[in-house]
Each structure stands twice: as C-alpha cells, then as structure tokens.
Design a protein around this motif. Structure first.
Motif, PDB file in Angstrom:
ATOM      1  N   GLY A  38       0.834  -1.195   0.000  1.00  0.00           N
ATOM      2  CA  GLY A  38       0.000   0.000   0.000  1.00  0.00           C
ATOM      3  C   GLY A  38       0.869   1.245   0.000  1.00  0.00           C
ATOM      4  O   GLY A  38       2.078   1.189  -0.239  1.00  0.00           O
ATOM      5  N   ASP A  39       0.256   2.377   0.281  1.00  0.00           N
ATOM      6  CA  ASP A  39       0.984   3.637   0.455  1.00  0.00           C
ATOM      7  C   ASP A  39       1.751   3.489   1.770  1.00  0.00           C
ATOM      8  O   ASP A  39       1.144   3.317   2.825  1.00  0.00           O
ATOM      9  CB  ASP A  39      -0.032   4.776   0.510  1.00  0.00           C
ATOM     10  N   CYS A  40       3.060   3.507   1.764  1.00  0.00           N
ATOM     11  CA  CYS A  40       3.868   3.151   2.942  1.00  0.00           C
ATOM     12  C   CYS A  40       4.488   4.369   3.626  1.00  0.00           C
ATOM     13  O   CYS A  40       4.898   5.312   2.959  1.00  0.00           O
ATOM     14  CB  CYS A  40       4.957   2.164   2.535  1.00  0.00           C
ATOM     15  N   TRP A  41       4.577   4.305   4.961  1.00  0.00           N
ATOM     16  CA  TRP A  41       5.202   5.363   5.752  1.00  0.00           C
ATOM     17  C   TRP A  41       5.511   4.857   7.155  1.00  0.00           C
ATOM     18  O   TRP A  41       5.058   3.799   7.580  1.00  0.00           O
ATOM     19  CB  TRP A  41       4.298   6.596   5.858  1.00  0.00           C
ATOM     20  N   GLU A  42       6.261   5.681   7.871  1.00  0.00           N
ATOM     21  CA  GLU A  42       6.468   5.562   9.307  1.00  0.00           C
ATOM     22  C   GLU A  42       6.148   6.946   9.844  1.00  0.00           C
ATOM     23  O   GLU A  42       6.665   7.948   9.340  1.00  0.00           O
ATOM     24  CB  GLU A  42       7.923   5.200   9.596  1.00  0.00           C
ATOM     25  N   VAL A  43       5.282   7.041  10.856  1.00  0.00           N
ATOM     26  CA  VAL A  43       4.903   8.360  11.352  1.00  0.00           C
ATOM     27  C   VAL A  43       6.098   9.071  11.965  1.00  0.00           C
ATOM     28  O   VAL A  43       7.044   8.444  12.456  1.00  0.00           O
ATOM     29  CB  VAL A  43       3.751   8.303  12.392  1.00  0.00           C
TER      30      VAL A  43
END
Length: 120
Positions: A38-43
């Motif tokens: 999916g759309d990937c990130w780390e806050v």
C-alpha cells in the motif's frame, strides 16, 4: 478500508491548508506500515511514541473497545500521528444464544477475527 493493508487513505485539497493525506486503520498499520504494497510510511517520531500508543491501544481493548488510529500529512510532509478513536462494537444481541445452540447441536464453533484477543 483495504483489508489487505488494514487501513484506508484519502487525499484532499483544502482551499486554505493545501494538500492533505489522511489515514485511518489498525494502530500498528498507521504508526508504521511496513512494505505491504500500500501507500507506505512511518509516522514522525515513531520511536518516541510507539510504546505509549500501543499501550493505549491495549488498554482500550482490555475494556472492550476497538481502536482506530488516525494520521495525517500536510503538503506532502511526513505522516503525523493524530490519535486513537475508541469504538465500542458489542456483539449482536443474539450471539451468545446462537453459539450455545450450535454447540448443543454438536458443532465446534471457531470464530475468526482481526480484533485483539481481549475483545474477540
């Protein structure tokens, strides 16, 4: 909501704020998505907040709440954890009697859920 990545992401353009990305879903998948397709990130500040947020998630589940996490990104910046929304989702009124009847009929009941074990 995408059941494979356990979150939903929406993109908005606000007339005063500009571009926004807003996500909601499982706490673990909002804090740090991993490479799940999916759309990937780390806050932002993940290492600083993850234990406190996960403890809050567990505390809510221990008293019967499902927890929906929310994060937002402004103008293409990093995702920022916004908070947890507790949601009470009690079983249907007839669940207990239905399970009892099925068991009396000699059927072993198995329930599959994505919830915390505390509320499953």
């Amino acid at each position: 909501f995408n059941a494979l990545v356990k979150r939903a992401v929406a993109y908005f353009t606000h007339s005063k704020i500009g571009e926004l990305k807003v996500a909601k879903g499982l706490v673990d998948k909002i804090l740090k998505t991993g490479e799940d397709g999916g759309d990937c990130w780390e806050v932002e500040d993940y290492e600083k907040i993850r234990y406190e947020v996960k403890e809050a998630d567990l505390a809510l589940s221990s008293v019967g709440y499902k927890a929906i996490a929310v994060a937002v990104s402004f103008q293409g910046g990093p995702m920022q954890f916004v908070g947890i929304i507790p949601m009470l989702d009690p079983p249907r009124h007839d669940t207990e009697i239905t399970i009892e009847r099925v068991r009396k009929a000699g059927i072993n009941v198995k329930m599959i859920t994505g919830d915390h074990l505390n509320i499953a």
